[in-house]
Write an enzyme that holds these catalytic residues in place. Structure first.
Site, PDB file in Angstrom:
ATOM      1  N   ASN A  68      87.773 -32.195  11.698  1.00 13.53           N
ATOM      2  CA  ASN A  68      87.427 -33.233  12.673  1.00 13.53           C
ATOM      3  C   ASN A  68      87.855 -32.716  14.040  1.00 13.53           C
ATOM      4  O   ASN A  68      89.035 -32.744  14.367  1.00 13.53           O
ATOM      5  CB  ASN A  68      88.155 -34.544  12.325  1.00 13.53           C
ATOM      6  CG  ASN A  68      87.911 -35.630  13.358  1.00 13.53           C
ATOM      7  OD1 ASN A  68      87.024 -35.507  14.203  1.00 13.53           O
ATOM      8  ND2 ASN A  68      88.695 -36.699  13.294  1.00 13.53           N
ATOM      9  N   TRP A  69      86.870 -32.231  14.788  1.00 12.29           N
ATOM     10  CA  TRP A  69      87.196 -31.648  16.105  1.00 12.29           C
ATOM     11  C   TRP A  69      87.534 -32.716  17.143  1.00 12.29           C
ATOM     12  O   TRP A  69      88.020 -32.391  18.221  1.00 12.29           O
ATOM     13  CB  TRP A  69      86.009 -30.825  16.619  1.00 12.29           C
ATOM     14  CG  TRP A  69      85.826 -29.516  15.930  1.00 12.29           C
ATOM     15  CD1 TRP A  69      86.692 -28.912  15.041  1.00 12.29           C
ATOM     16  CD2 TRP A  69      84.718 -28.614  16.084  1.00 12.29           C
ATOM     17  NE1 TRP A  69      86.175 -27.708  14.637  1.00 12.29           N
ATOM     18  CE2 TRP A  69      84.969 -27.495  15.261  1.00 12.29           C
ATOM     19  CE3 TRP A  69      83.544 -28.652  16.831  1.00 12.29           C
ATOM     20  CZ2 TRP A  69      84.084 -26.430  15.172  1.00 12.29           C
ATOM     21  CZ3 TRP A  69      82.659 -27.590  16.747  1.00 12.29           C
ATOM     22  CH2 TRP A  69      82.927 -26.485  15.921  1.00 12.29           C
ATOM     23  N   LYS A  70      87.187 -33.952  16.861  1.00 16.32           N
ATOM     24  CA  LYS A  70      87.386 -35.029  17.843  1.00 16.32           C
ATOM     25  C   LYS A  70      86.666 -34.650  19.150  1.00 16.32           C
ATOM     26  O   LYS A  70      85.603 -34.049  19.097  1.00 16.32           O
ATOM     27  CB  LYS A  70      88.879 -35.302  18.043  1.00 16.32           C
ATOM     28  CG  LYS A  70      89.604 -35.483  16.706  1.00 16.32           C
ATOM     29  CD  LYS A  70      91.009 -35.946  16.844  1.00 16.32           C
ATOM     30  CE  LYS A  70      91.650 -36.002  15.464  1.00 16.32           C
ATOM     31  NZ  LYS A  70      92.990 -36.547  15.470  1.00 16.32           N
TER      32      LYS A  70
ATOM     33  N   HIS B 267      87.707 -43.890  11.503  1.00 22.19           N
ATOM     34  CA  HIS B 267      88.903 -43.103  11.834  1.00 22.19           C
ATOM     35  C   HIS B 267      89.880 -44.001  12.601  1.00 22.19           C
ATOM     36  O   HIS B 267      89.464 -44.868  13.374  1.00 22.19           O
ATOM     37  CB  HIS B 267      88.499 -41.894  12.676  1.00 22.19           C
ATOM     38  CG  HIS B 267      89.618 -40.911  12.851  1.00 22.19           C
ATOM     39  ND1 HIS B 267      90.613 -41.107  13.779  1.00 22.19           N
ATOM     40  CD2 HIS B 267      89.913 -39.763  12.198  1.00 22.19           C
ATOM     41  CE1 HIS B 267      91.478 -40.096  13.694  1.00 22.19           C
ATOM     42  NE2 HIS B 267      91.068 -39.274  12.741  1.00 22.19           N
TER      43      HIS B 267
ATOM     44  N   GLU C 242      91.555 -43.540  15.142  1.00 23.88           N
ATOM     45  CA  GLU C 242      91.364 -43.527  16.600  1.00 23.88           C
ATOM     46  C   GLU C 242      90.225 -44.449  17.011  1.00 23.88           C
ATOM     47  O   GLU C 242      90.275 -45.084  18.067  1.00 23.88           O
ATOM     48  CB  GLU C 242      91.120 -42.083  17.083  1.00 23.88           C
ATOM     49  CG  GLU C 242      92.407 -41.268  17.015  1.00 23.88           C
ATOM     50  CD  GLU C 242      92.208 -39.785  16.797  1.00 23.88           C
ATOM     51  OE1 GLU C 242      91.099 -39.285  17.002  1.00 23.88           O
ATOM     52  OE2 GLU C 242      93.192 -39.120  16.410  1.00 23.88           O
TER      53      GLU C 242
ATOM     54  N   GLU D 253      94.393 -41.434   5.461  1.00 24.11           N
ATOM     55  CA  GLU D 253      95.056 -40.821   6.607  1.00 24.11           C
ATOM     56  C   GLU D 253      96.148 -41.749   7.140  1.00 24.11           C
ATOM     57  O   GLU D 253      95.861 -42.648   7.947  1.00 24.11           O
ATOM     58  CB  GLU D 253      94.043 -40.575   7.724  1.00 24.11           C
ATOM     59  CG  GLU D 253      92.917 -39.654   7.331  1.00 24.11           C
ATOM     60  CD  GLU D 253      92.343 -38.944   8.551  1.00 24.11           C
ATOM     61  OE1 GLU D 253      92.401 -37.716   8.575  1.00 24.11           O
ATOM     62  OE2 GLU D 253      91.896 -39.634   9.483  1.00 24.11           O
TER      63      GLU D 253
ATOM     64  N   GLY E  90      98.180 -36.098  13.836  1.00 25.20           N
ATOM     65  CA  GLY E  90      98.476 -35.428  15.102  1.00 25.20           C
ATOM     66  C   GLY E  90      99.943 -35.434  15.487  1.00 25.20           C
ATOM     67  O   GLY E  90     100.296 -35.123  16.618  1.00 25.20           O
TER      68      GLY E  90
ATOM     69  N   SER F  81      98.184 -34.134   9.773  1.00 26.65           N
ATOM     70  CA  SER F  81      98.984 -32.921   9.982  1.00 26.65           C
ATOM     71  C   SER F  81      98.935 -31.970   8.788  1.00 26.65           C
ATOM     72  O   SER F  81      99.945 -31.364   8.422  1.00 26.65           O
ATOM     73  CB  SER F  81     100.425 -33.291  10.339  1.00 26.65           C
ATOM     74  OG  SER F  81     100.452 -34.026  11.540  1.00 26.65           O
TER      75      SER F  81
ATOM     76  N   GLY G 220      92.465 -32.447  11.357  1.00 25.39           N
ATOM     77  CA  GLY G 220      92.259 -32.575  12.798  1.00 25.39           C
ATOM     78  C   GLY G 220      92.660 -31.289  13.512  1.00 25.39           C
ATOM     79  O   GLY G 220      91.893 -30.339  13.598  1.00 25.39           O
ATOM     80  N   GLY G 221      93.889 -31.236  13.985  1.00 18.00           N
ATOM     81  CA  GLY G 221      94.380 -30.122  14.803  1.00 18.00           C
ATOM     82  C   GLY G 221      94.077 -28.744  14.217  1.00 18.00           C
ATOM     83  O   GLY G 221      93.597 -27.853  14.935  1.00 18.00           O
TER      84      GLY G 221
HETATM   85  C1  PEP Z   1      92.631 -36.600  11.860  1.00 19.92           C
HETATM   86  O1  PEP Z   1      92.595 -36.967  13.020  1.00 19.92           O
HETATM   87  O2  PEP Z   1      91.747 -36.965  11.047  1.00 19.92           O
HETATM   88  C2  PEP Z   1      93.730 -35.735  11.455  1.00 19.92           C
HETATM   89  C3  PEP Z   1      94.008 -35.631  10.185  1.00 19.92           C
HETATM   90  O3  PEP Z   1      94.400 -35.097  12.468  1.00 19.92           O
HETATM   91  P1  PEP Z   1      95.595 -34.047  12.311  1.00 19.92           P
HETATM   92  O4  PEP Z   1      95.223 -33.091  11.208  1.00 19.92           O
HETATM   93  O5  PEP Z   1      95.672 -33.379  13.648  1.00 19.92           O
HETATM   94  O6  PEP Z   1      96.811 -34.835  11.979  1.00 19.92           O
END
Ligand code: PEP
Length: 254
Positions: A10-12, A95, A97, A167, A173, A213, A234-235
């Site tokens: 997920n590049w956001k 999500h 966010e 999640e 994040g 994470s 994500g990251g």
């Molecule tokens: C996400 O936003 O779906 C996510 C899992 O982010 P991260 O891996 O950065 O925690």
């Protein structure tokens, strides 16, 4: 029960079009074909049509949101048919966010899931609790409510096409990952609820990804849990080396 793994990035709101396409080219060159894992990259809408030609059966692309109406006067919005026409096969929905910053609630997310399903796209439905709920030890009830209010309204036929991503918000994040035991506990509970609301066979088929994470350092442990079918990343999905390593770990953990 044997389920294949999924690693979904997920590049956001990251990467210009050129940066995104360069990433996809590297991905494709590094791992031309996957044996049993599916890799998905969730990218900004405007990247979808350009990324499509680089993909194959092992790699797919996802949008990160979708409007619930089929078409109309919704300035700035993108419909499921547009996403499909750009070559995406998946859509990340609900999500945290989107829930937090855009006030999306369970009702609206259910409408979006239905819109996506009606265009033969696969929703990646996100759920998960905030930190205070985890600290209260009511996380299982909280996530069950999110499911009951949304995707548990789907038919048996529809739910089978959904991927669930658990999640925990406190892990997104933040660098704080849920332990593999915490992830497994929740994934097992989600599967039990799926069995209660639909059928045991359906519950055993549905893929439940962990997100929060997840990195190459903790993925082997998380992905080896019985009810964890891969990750929503994500990251670490922004770095080619990390994302490739996560895919390799998923392939090795089958
Ligand atoms: C996400 O936003 O779906 C996510 C899992 O982010 P991260 O891996 O950065 O925690």
């Amino acid at each position: 029960m044997h389920r294949s793994k999924i690693v979904a990035g997920n590049w956001k709101m990251n990467k210009t079009l050129n940066e995104g396409i360069d990433f996809i080219k590297i991905l494709k060159e590094s791992i031309p074909e996957l044996r049993i894992t599916k890799a998905i990259v969730g990218m900004p809408f405007i990247h979808l049509a350009s990324a499509g030609p680089y993909l194959n059966g092992s790699f797919s692309i996802a949008a990160q949101n979708c409007h619930h109406e089929a078409q109309g006067a919704y300035t700035g919005e993108i419909s499921a048919s547009m996403i499909q026409s750009a070559g995406a096969e998946y859509v990340i929905l609900g999500h945290s966010e989107r829930r937090q910053y855009f006030k999306e609630d369970d009702d609206l997310i259910l409408k979006k899931v239905k819109a996506v399903l009606s265009h033969s796209l696969t929703p990646i439905f996100c759920c998960g609790e905030p930190l205070d709920i985890r600290e209260d030890d009511t996380h299982i009830q909280y996530v069950n409510k999110q499911l009951e209010n949304s995707i548990f309204h789907l038919s048996n036929e529809e739910i089978q096409k959904v991927i669930i991503a658990y999640e925990p918000i406190w892990a997104i994040g933040t660098g704080k990952t849920a332990s593999s035991a915490q992830a497994q506990e929740m994934h097992k509970e989600i599967r039990l609820s799926l069995a209660d609301n639909f059928t045991l066979a359906i519950a055993n088929e549905i893929k439940i990804l962990y997100g929060g994470s997840c990195t190459p350092a903790n993925a082997a442990d998380l992905f080896s849990q019985k009810d964890v079918d891969g990750g929503l990343i994500g990251g670490a999905s922004l770095k080619t080396n990390d994302f490739l390593e996560l895919i390799r770990i998923a392939e090795a953990s089958i």
